[in-house]
Write a protein that holds these residues in place. Structure first.
Motif, short mmCIF file in Angstrom:
data_model
loop_
_atom_site.label_atom_id
_atom_site.label_comp_id
_atom_site.label_asym_id
_atom_site.label_seq_id
_atom_site.Cartn_x
_atom_site.Cartn_y
_atom_site.Cartn_z
N SER A 20 0.92 -1.05 -0.01
CA SER A 20 -0.04 0.07 0.03
C SER A 20 0.94 1.27 0.05
CB SER A 20 -0.98 0.07 1.21
OG SER A 20 -1.54 -1.20 1.19
N CYS A 21 0.24 2.14 -0.60
CA CYS A 21 1.19 3.63 -0.53
C CYS A 21 0.17 4.79 -0.40
CB CYS A 21 2.14 3.86 -1.89
SG CYS A 21 2.94 5.23 -2.09
N ALA A 22 0.22 5.57 0.58
CA ALA A 22 -0.51 6.53 0.75
C ALA A 22 0.19 7.93 0.33
CB ALA A 22 -0.97 6.73 2.17
N SER A 24 0.27 12.12 0.58
CA SER A 24 -0.48 13.12 1.43
C SER A 24 -0.03 14.46 0.72
CB SER A 24 -0.19 13.04 2.93
OG SER A 24 1.26 13.07 3.17
N ARG A 70 -6.21 1.61 -7.29
CA ARG A 70 -5.98 2.70 -6.50
C ARG A 70 -7.35 3.30 -5.98
NH1 ARG A 70 -4.05 7.53 -10.49
NH2 ARG A 70 -4.57 8.88 -8.71
N ASP A 71 -7.25 3.83 -5.06
CA ASP A 71 -8.51 4.52 -4.22
C ASP A 71 -8.14 6.12 -4.32
OD1 ASP A 71 -10.21 5.73 -2.61
OD2 ASP A 71 -10.31 4.13 -1.17
N LYS A 74 -8.75 8.38 -1.47
CA LYS A 74 -7.77 8.31 -0.33
C LYS A 74 -6.41 8.42 -0.84
CE LYS A 74 -10.62 4.74 2.45
NZ LYS A 74 -10.38 3.67 2.97
N SER A 75 -6.25 8.75 -2.04
CA SER A 75 -5.03 9.06 -2.64
C SER A 75 -3.90 7.88 -2.22
CB SER A 75 -4.43 10.43 -2.19
OG SER A 75 -5.34 11.45 -2.40
N MET A 76 -4.55 6.70 -2.31
CA MET A 76 -3.59 5.55 -2.35
C MET A 76 -3.52 4.58 -3.43
SD MET A 76 -4.50 4.30 1.47
CE MET A 76 -2.95 3.15 1.69
N TYR A 78 -2.20 0.71 -4.49
CA TYR A 78 -2.14 -0.82 -3.98
C TYR A 78 -1.34 -1.60 -4.88
CZ TYR A 78 -5.60 0.89 -0.90
OH TYR A 78 -6.30 1.95 0.12
N CYS A 94 6.72 3.55 -4.24
CA CYS A 94 5.74 3.89 -5.05
C CYS A 94 5.99 5.36 -5.69
CB CYS A 94 4.66 4.03 -4.18
SG CYS A 94 4.47 4.89 -2.71
#
Length: 118
Positions: A20-22, A24, A70-71, A74-76, A78, A94
């Protein structure tokens, strides 16, 4: 802007992992996100990328085993990795590509280590 990757670890051959990668940073408009990997002594290579419209691209050799998603809310991003092989051992990074205001920008996460070994 920060990218935080997680989910790496030690897995046996044939096993699975999900990275996972978020991202921000409220002023960063993300277009595409992706995963890259760098094995010891080798160059960093593209694993998979996904656009904001969820169009995906994969390294040819990984098609069928890896899946990127991706979401956007949520700016994520996978990376589901299946049927892992020792050759998949690498640091996985990522990357997010987009813009800040009107200027192009891209950012890398620090990387998460994936080790495939029995």
């Amino acid at each position: 802007v920060q990218l935080q990757a997680s989910g790496g670890g030690l897995v046996q051959p044939g096993g699975s992992l999900k990275l996972s990668c978020a991202a921000s940073g409220s002023i960063f408009k993300i277009d595409s996100m992706g995963w890259y990997r760098q094995a010891p002594g080798k160059d960093r290579d593209m694993v998979a990328t996904i656009t904001s419209e969820e169009i995906t691209y994969y390294a040819e050799s990984l098609k069928g085993r890896f899946n990127i998603s991706r979401d956007n809310a949520k700016s994520m991003v996978y990376l589901q990795m299946n049927a892992l092989e020792p050759e998949d051992t690498a640091v996985y990074y990522c990357k997010a590509v987009g813009s800040i205001l009107t200027s192009p920008a891209d950012f890398w996460g620090r990387g998460t280590l994936v080790t495939v070994s029995s």
